[in-house]
Design a protein around this motif. Structure first.
Motif, PDB file in Angstrom:
ATOM      1  N   GLU A 112      -6.506  14.859   6.696  1.00 23.35           N
ATOM      2  CA  GLU A 112      -7.034  14.020   7.772  1.00 23.35           C
ATOM      3  C   GLU A 112      -7.730  12.783   7.206  1.00 23.35           C
ATOM      4  O   GLU A 112      -7.512  11.674   7.699  1.00 23.35           O
ATOM      5  CB  GLU A 112      -8.008  14.822   8.633  1.00 23.35           C
ATOM      6  N   ASP A 113      -8.550  12.971   6.174  1.00 22.88           N
ATOM      7  CA  ASP A 113      -9.231  11.835   5.556  1.00 22.88           C
ATOM      8  C   ASP A 113      -8.222  10.861   4.959  1.00 22.88           C
ATOM      9  O   ASP A 113      -8.409   9.644   5.027  1.00 22.88           O
ATOM     10  CB  ASP A 113     -10.187  12.316   4.454  1.00 22.88           C
ATOM     11  N   TYR A 114      -7.175  11.394   4.376  1.00 16.27           N
ATOM     12  CA  TYR A 114      -6.145  10.562   3.754  1.00 16.27           C
ATOM     13  C   TYR A 114      -5.458   9.689   4.800  1.00 16.27           C
ATOM     14  O   TYR A 114      -5.241   8.502   4.594  1.00 16.27           O
ATOM     15  CB  TYR A 114      -5.140  11.465   3.042  1.00 16.27           C
ATOM     16  N   ILE A 115      -5.114  10.281   5.925  1.00 17.01           N
ATOM     17  CA  ILE A 115      -4.452   9.525   6.993  1.00 17.01           C
ATOM     18  C   ILE A 115      -5.384   8.459   7.552  1.00 17.01           C
ATOM     19  O   ILE A 115      -4.961   7.341   7.857  1.00 17.01           O
ATOM     20  CB  ILE A 115      -3.977  10.476   8.113  1.00 17.01           C
ATOM     21  N   ILE A 116      -6.669   8.784   7.667  1.00 17.47           N
ATOM     22  CA  ILE A 116      -7.649   7.819   8.183  1.00 17.47           C
ATOM     23  C   ILE A 116      -7.685   6.566   7.326  1.00 17.47           C
ATOM     24  O   ILE A 116      -7.843   5.442   7.833  1.00 17.47           O
ATOM     25  CB  ILE A 116      -9.042   8.468   8.280  1.00 17.47           C
ATOM     26  N   VAL A 117      -7.529   6.725   6.011  1.00 10.04           N
ATOM     27  CA  VAL A 117      -7.508   5.560   5.114  1.00 10.04           C
ATOM     28  C   VAL A 117      -6.436   4.573   5.560  1.00 10.04           C
ATOM     29  O   VAL A 117      -6.680   3.368   5.675  1.00 10.04           O
ATOM     30  CB  VAL A 117      -7.250   5.996   3.649  1.00 10.04           C
ATOM     31  N   PHE A 118      -5.245   5.074   5.863  1.00 11.70           N
ATOM     32  CA  PHE A 118      -4.149   4.190   6.240  1.00 11.70           C
ATOM     33  C   PHE A 118      -4.264   3.726   7.692  1.00 11.70           C
ATOM     34  O   PHE A 118      -3.804   2.630   8.041  1.00 11.70           O
ATOM     35  CB  PHE A 118      -2.806   4.866   5.961  1.00 11.70           C
ATOM     36  N   ALA A 142       0.846  -1.193   0.000  1.00  9.63           N
ATOM     37  CA  ALA A 142       0.000   0.000   0.000  1.00  9.63           C
ATOM     38  C   ALA A 142       0.879   1.238   0.000  1.00  9.63           C
ATOM     39  O   ALA A 142       2.090   1.167   0.207  1.00  9.63           O
ATOM     40  CB  ALA A 142      -0.925  -0.012   1.217  1.00  9.63           C
ATOM     41  N   GLY A 143       0.264   2.386  -0.222  1.00 11.66           N
ATOM     42  CA  GLY A 143       1.011   3.631  -0.168  1.00 11.66           C
ATOM     43  C   GLY A 143       0.717   4.535  -1.346  1.00 11.66           C
ATOM     44  O   GLY A 143      -0.019   4.178  -2.265  1.00 11.66           O
ATOM     45  N   SER A 144       1.309   5.722  -1.323  1.00 13.83           N
ATOM     46  CA  SER A 144       1.046   6.711  -2.357  1.00 13.83           C
ATOM     47  C   SER A 144       2.111   6.735  -3.435  1.00 13.83           C
ATOM     48  O   SER A 144       1.839   7.048  -4.587  1.00 13.83           O
ATOM     49  CB  SER A 144       0.927   8.105  -1.728  1.00 13.83           C
ATOM     50  N   ASN A 159      -7.102   2.944   8.958  1.00 13.27           N
ATOM     51  CA  ASN A 159      -8.023   1.818   8.782  1.00 13.27           C
ATOM     52  C   ASN A 159      -7.307   0.608   8.189  1.00 13.27           C
ATOM     53  O   ASN A 159      -7.594  -0.542   8.543  1.00 13.27           O
ATOM     54  CB  ASN A 159      -9.188   2.230   7.878  1.00 13.27           C
ATOM     55  N   PHE A 160      -6.384   0.871   7.282  1.00 13.19           N
ATOM     56  CA  PHE A 160      -5.635  -0.211   6.640  1.00 13.19           C
ATOM     57  C   PHE A 160      -4.885  -1.060   7.670  1.00 13.19           C
ATOM     58  O   PHE A 160      -4.968  -2.292   7.657  1.00 13.19           O
ATOM     59  CB  PHE A 160      -4.666   0.359   5.608  1.00 13.19           C
ATOM     60  N   VAL A 161      -4.157  -0.424   8.583  1.00 16.21           N
ATOM     61  CA  VAL A 161      -3.359  -1.197   9.539  1.00 16.21           C
ATOM     62  C   VAL A 161      -4.247  -1.987  10.504  1.00 16.21           C
ATOM     63  O   VAL A 161      -3.820  -3.018  11.045  1.00 16.21           O
ATOM     64  CB  VAL A 161      -2.370  -0.303  10.322  1.00 16.21           C
ATOM     65  N   GLN A 162      -5.483  -1.525  10.698  1.00 17.15           N
ATOM     66  CA  GLN A 162      -6.395  -2.258  11.574  1.00 17.15           C
ATOM     67  C   GLN A 162      -6.878  -3.564  10.930  1.00 17.15           C
ATOM     68  O   GLN A 162      -7.424  -4.433  11.617  1.00 17.15           O
ATOM     69  CB  GLN A 162      -7.602  -1.385  11.940  1.00 17.15           C
ATOM     70  N   THR A 163      -6.698  -3.701   9.609  1.00 17.35           N
ATOM     71  CA  THR A 163      -7.154  -4.916   8.927  1.00 17.35           C
ATOM     72  C   THR A 163      -6.075  -5.994   8.860  1.00 17.35           C
ATOM     73  O   THR A 163      -6.331  -7.090   8.366  1.00 17.35           O
ATOM     74  CB  THR A 163      -7.619  -4.606   7.492  1.00 17.35           C
ATOM     75  N   GLY A 213     -10.852  -3.412  -0.187  1.00 15.41           N
ATOM     76  CA  GLY A 213      -9.671  -3.219  -1.007  1.00 15.41           C
ATOM     77  C   GLY A 213      -8.362  -3.319  -0.248  1.00 15.41           C
ATOM     78  O   GLY A 213      -7.289  -3.191  -0.837  1.00 15.41           O
ATOM     79  N   PHE A 214      -8.434  -3.549   1.077  1.00 18.06           N
ATOM     80  CA  PHE A 214      -7.231  -3.703   1.887  1.00 18.06           C
ATOM     81  C   PHE A 214      -6.779  -5.161   1.962  1.00 18.06           C
ATOM     82  O   PHE A 214      -5.638  -5.451   2.277  1.00 18.06           O
ATOM     83  CB  PHE A 214      -7.474  -3.189   3.311  1.00 18.06           C
ATOM     84  N   TYR A 215      -7.690  -6.100   1.738  1.00 14.55           N
ATOM     85  CA  TYR A 215      -7.402  -7.540   1.627  1.00 14.55           C
ATOM     86  C   TYR A 215      -6.894  -8.204   2.908  1.00 14.55           C
ATOM     87  O   TYR A 215      -6.330  -9.280   2.856  1.00 14.55           O
ATOM     88  CB  TYR A 215      -6.391  -7.789   0.496  1.00 14.55           C
ATOM     89  N   ASN A 216      -7.027  -7.562   4.061  1.00 14.58           N
ATOM     90  CA  ASN A 216      -6.622  -8.164   5.338  1.00 14.58           C
ATOM     91  C   ASN A 216      -5.254  -8.851   5.244  1.00 14.58           C
ATOM     92  O   ASN A 216      -5.141 -10.071   5.334  1.00 14.58           O
ATOM     93  CB  ASN A 216      -7.681  -9.177   5.804  1.00 14.58           C
ATOM     94  N   PRO A 217      -4.195  -8.078   5.110  1.00 15.88           N
ATOM     95  CA  PRO A 217      -2.872  -8.674   4.874  1.00 15.88           C
ATOM     96  C   PRO A 217      -2.314  -9.443   6.066  1.00 15.88           C
ATOM     97  O   PRO A 217      -2.588  -9.104   7.215  1.00 15.88           O
ATOM     98  CB  PRO A 217      -1.991  -7.450   4.576  1.00 15.88           C
ATOM     99  N   HIS A 218      -1.523 -10.457   5.755  1.00 15.72           N
ATOM    100  CA  HIS A 218      -0.677 -11.083   6.773  1.00 15.72           C
ATOM    101  C   HIS A 218       0.628 -10.295   6.880  1.00 15.72           C
ATOM    102  O   HIS A 218       1.217 -10.190   7.951  1.00 15.72           O
ATOM    103  CB  HIS A 218      -0.371 -12.534   6.404  1.00 15.72           C
ATOM    104  N   ILE A 219       1.060  -9.771   5.734  1.00 16.67           N
ATOM    105  CA  ILE A 219       2.229  -8.898   5.678  1.00 16.67           C
ATOM    106  C   ILE A 219       1.826  -7.631   4.932  1.00 16.67           C
ATOM    107  O   ILE A 219       1.408  -7.696   3.774  1.00 16.67           O
ATOM    108  CB  ILE A 219       3.408  -9.571   4.949  1.00 16.67           C
ATOM    109  N   ALA A 220       1.917  -6.497   5.591  1.00 13.97           N
ATOM    110  CA  ALA A 220       1.610  -5.210   4.959  1.00 13.97           C
ATOM    111  C   ALA A 220       2.921  -4.469   4.727  1.00 13.97           C
ATOM    112  O   ALA A 220       3.736  -4.328   5.638  1.00 13.97           O
ATOM    113  CB  ALA A 220       0.681  -4.387   5.846  1.00 13.97           C
ATOM    114  N   LEU A 221       3.110  -4.008   3.509  1.00 15.89           N
ATOM    115  CA  LEU A 221       4.349  -3.323   3.148  1.00 15.89           C
ATOM    116  C   LEU A 221       3.994  -1.931   2.607  1.00 15.89           C
ATOM    117  O   LEU A 221       3.305  -1.829   1.600  1.00 15.89           O
ATOM    118  CB  LEU A 221       5.093  -4.155   2.098  1.00 15.89           C
TER     119      LEU A 221
END
Length: 241
Positions: free
Chosen positions: A199-205, A109-111, A207-211, A176-184
């Motif tokens: 703020e909205d942009y940061i919230i996306v990520f 993930a990332g920009s 949320n990502f780490v919570q999955t 769309g985050f796919y619940n990773p076992h390894i997030a890079l």
């Protein structure tokens, strides 16, 4: 295996998903109100049945999955008929997550820097002759298509997507985050954004780490100040590297 019907087949990602599903052994069908000649040739070569119109008569109760492109509307005649038949309607990311549930999912993930990183990972796995699935949101030079699925793969390399609201389905905002076992995540600082969207942009990520799956790994660039902030939100069972 099952029957998959894809609505919005002229979308390049949905087309590649159709081809990958066919290769995996599904019976694949699909439709769009317009399909390019080049895409028709690919569908014909794969012996995929397709329609150049949206018609409820294309669907029946024997369809196992209805997969919609992001731009397919809620009042699409085929979507409405699928609901009437109580068929399972999914976004492409939901369908792909379902197909990779039993595999180790490495999600990038990332920009910035995602494409280079994904290209390196895929090249290394291929060089080592490792069997793996992959999902890309857009083409990468040297990689023939955006989706590849198999029975034998125990690893899935996936490019995360930021949540896209699909009018045709009750969208799962984290699908769309796919619940990773390894997030890079190499970087989450975009080229530019205004203060109101930060703020909205940061919230996306956030949320990502919570999955991330239990006992998962979070590999990140510590020079990215926003990423460093997000690591403080990681659960205790996740290892940050």
């Amino acid at each position: 295996m099952g029957k998959v019907y894809l609505i919005g087949l002229n979308n390049s990602f949905i087309l590649d998903l159709a081809l990958a599903s066919k290769n995996k052994g599904y019976e694949v069908f699909g439709s769009d109100d317009e399909i390019s000649e080049g895409n028709k040739q690919k569908l014909d070569a794969a012996q995929i049945i397709y329609y150049t119109s949206y018609d409820p008569e294309h669907l029946n109760e024997k369809m196992d999955y209805i997969v919609t492109a992001p731009d397919v509307q809620a009042d699409n005649p085929e979507v409405l008929h699928a609901r009437k038949l109580n068929l399972k309607i999914m976004s492409a990311s939901e369908f792909l997550y379902d197909r990779t549930k039993g595999k180790t999912r490495l999600v990038v993930a990332g920009s910035k820097g995602k494409k280079s990183l994904l290209s390196i990972i895929i090249s290394v796995l291929r060089h080592q002759q490792v069997i793996f699935d992959y999902v890309l949101n857009s083409p990468i030079s040297g990689i023939e298509r955006m989706v590849d699925l198999s029975y034998d793969a125990r690893i899935a390399v996936i490019e995360a997507e930021e949540p896209v609201s699909s009018p045709a389905i009750k969208n799962n905002k984290t699908s769309g985050f796919y619940n990773p076992h390894i997030a890079l995540v190499p970087n989450i600082i975009p080229e530019q954004f205004d203060v109101s969207s930060k703020e909205d942009y940061i919230i996306v990520f956030e949320n990502f780490v919570q999955t991330i799956e239990r006992d998962g790994k979070f590999i990140y660039n510590e020079q990215d100040e926003l990423l460093k902030e997000i690591t403080s939100l990681l659960r205790e069972d996740i290892t940050a590297i």
